[in-house]
Design an enzyme around this catalytic site. Sequence first.
Site, PDB file in Angstrom:
ATOM      1  N   HIS A 201      47.877  16.291  29.285  1.00  0.00           N
ATOM      2  CA  HIS A 201      47.112  17.363  29.936  1.00  0.00           C
ATOM      3  C   HIS A 201      46.245  18.113  28.930  1.00  0.00           C
ATOM      4  O   HIS A 201      45.895  19.273  29.155  1.00  0.00           O
ATOM      5  CB  HIS A 201      48.037  18.352  30.659  1.00  0.00           C
ATOM      6  CG  HIS A 201      49.020  17.699  31.583  1.00  0.00           C
ATOM      7  ND1 HIS A 201      48.696  17.280  32.857  1.00  0.00           N
ATOM      8  CD2 HIS A 201      50.332  17.369  31.399  1.00  0.00           C
ATOM      9  CE1 HIS A 201      49.754  16.742  33.430  1.00  0.00           C
ATOM     10  NE2 HIS A 201      50.761  16.771  32.563  1.00  0.00           N
ATOM     11  N   SER A 322      19.685  19.903  16.712  1.00  0.00           N
ATOM     12  CA  SER A 322      19.117  20.715  17.777  1.00  0.00           C
ATOM     13  C   SER A 322      17.705  21.129  17.411  1.00  0.00           C
ATOM     14  O   SER A 322      17.398  21.363  16.239  1.00  0.00           O
ATOM     15  CB  SER A 322      19.977  21.961  18.012  1.00  0.00           C
ATOM     16  OG  SER A 322      19.295  22.922  18.791  1.00  0.00           O
ATOM     17  N   LYS A 328      23.540  22.889  14.382  1.00  0.00           N
ATOM     18  CA  LYS A 328      24.170  21.937  15.291  1.00  0.00           C
ATOM     19  C   LYS A 328      24.183  20.520  14.739  1.00  0.00           C
ATOM     20  O   LYS A 328      23.243  20.059  14.109  1.00  0.00           O
ATOM     21  CB  LYS A 328      23.433  21.929  16.635  1.00  0.00           C
ATOM     22  CG  LYS A 328      23.484  23.222  17.415  1.00  0.00           C
ATOM     23  CD  LYS A 328      24.885  23.498  17.938  1.00  0.00           C
ATOM     24  CE  LYS A 328      25.320  22.511  18.993  1.00  0.00           C
ATOM     25  NZ  LYS A 328      24.468  22.547  20.197  1.00  0.00           N
ATOM     26  N   GLU A 335      28.240  10.788  23.476  1.00  0.00           N
ATOM     27  CA  GLU A 335      27.939  11.272  24.818  1.00  0.00           C
ATOM     28  C   GLU A 335      27.175  10.229  25.627  1.00  0.00           C
ATOM     29  O   GLU A 335      27.381  10.087  26.842  1.00  0.00           O
ATOM     30  CB  GLU A 335      27.150  12.580  24.727  1.00  0.00           C
ATOM     31  CG  GLU A 335      27.981  13.743  24.213  1.00  0.00           C
ATOM     32  CD  GLU A 335      27.174  14.996  23.965  1.00  0.00           C
ATOM     33  OE1 GLU A 335      27.789  16.044  23.727  1.00  0.00           O
ATOM     34  OE2 GLU A 335      25.924  14.935  23.988  1.00  0.00           O
TER      35      GLU A 335
END
Length: 506
Positions: A201, A322, A328, A335
């Site tokens: 979880h 970024s 970043k 992704e």
Amino acid sequence: MAPDKLVFVCGKFPCSCVSLDASLSQAASDRASSSVSNDLENNVSSNQMWGGRFAEGPSAIMREINASIPFDKALWRQDIAASKAHVAMLGAQSIISAQDATSIAHGLDAIAAEYEKDGVPEDWDLEDIHMTTESRLTALIGPVAGRLHTARSRNDQVATDFRLWVREAMEQVDSGLEQLQRALVIRASEHADSIMPGFTHLQTAQPVTLGHHLMAYYEMIRRDRSRFADAHLRLNECPLGSAALAGTGFPIDRSATSEALGFSRPTANSLDAVSDRDFALDYLMAAAQCSLHLSRLAEEFIIWASQPFGFVRLPDTLSTGSSIMPQKKNPDAAELVRGHAGRIIGNATALMVTMKGLPLAYSKDMQDDKPPVFDAASLLALSIAAMTGMVADSTFRTARMREAAELGYATATDLADWLVRQADIPFREAHHITGAAVKLAEEKGTSLDALTLGELQAIDPRIDDRVFAALSVDASVASRRSYGGTAPEQVRHQVAQARQQLGMDR
């Protein structure tokens, strides 16, 4: 031979016939009317391959919806190979003369050289790769080219070409997955002792080793490879010679063409052979399952690379920055792997829906069988390569992993197990005692092994000082020595077996 590096998705080539915009539909209609008028005025048949049946040529809309050359040109190598095998058989069976067979074979070699150098031309009037190649063959060697299509149909021709393409795609996937397995095994070996929190979880559950975690993905990929291998076995039957649907009256030798193309046997039923796309669905289903595993692995790296976790530093080569926030470092490759899984699953669904209601034998719906497979193959190859690089080149921050394991009460189960083994307490009661110990540690803001013996005995007097040997994350991990467990000795055993399976020690 790698598949053509193209993206084959709906909408990648002009197709006015699928537009819902009224003005575009009207424009397409106008073009269609103009096209038919021009064809009649010039007395030009739209396609010499089948034009004898029709008094008029097709409309512009029909040309666009019917043409598959923009995507099935990816089959040109397979089409040439299957045609050469077919013509060699025709010559050997004296169905055509040896001289004609040789002339056709040389012409096909010349076309292959042209395609290799300049690509496949897209003439929509010729519809597909099969007619494109036959038309060029006619231009090169004259009317004798027409003998190539003796005892075959485009139905068995495309079924054969597509099987050959998918077979190669399966073999390439297997090679890529093996490289990913090797990367996993190497990193697992390096981190057989590196302790990290194991989660359920997404909550800290029990301490495990990073090597054990990575080997879990080795097992997933092993199953993926087995699915592609099973699909390869079912695919490896040759449809060539089934003709349109009923076989042929010519004395062909289907075993000869099957053997020449590397198939294990000819297909047993001509109706099934030309209408079967199970092999494409098998590929897509295996690809979908594989993409799920790659997506899960990608998600792990995305989470681990986030600042709150800080378990891994991703390689610069598989990250981006970024446009506005200079600090970043985004896990874009991971992704995109996660996103590609959705497209691959969608491709599997698309072909299943296309095939679900088709009667025997061939229907034109089946022309849409190739774009989903081509798209999935391209995405899967990229995803495998990206995750192989990520596993191989990421830097694991093992100190941070260990710290997280120590802070999450990950040894609570070990305390309960100790109470069962050493104090002869039933597990349900031990579970309750351990829960009280975790609550106390949480209130004090400390770890379980930082509680004093007095504090533990206040919870249950049967606890003695031997308990502290069971409460460290090292002791917890070392105790999980059951087969397939996370103990470093078990991880090393699994790594050794994997290295043997992959032939890494040879």
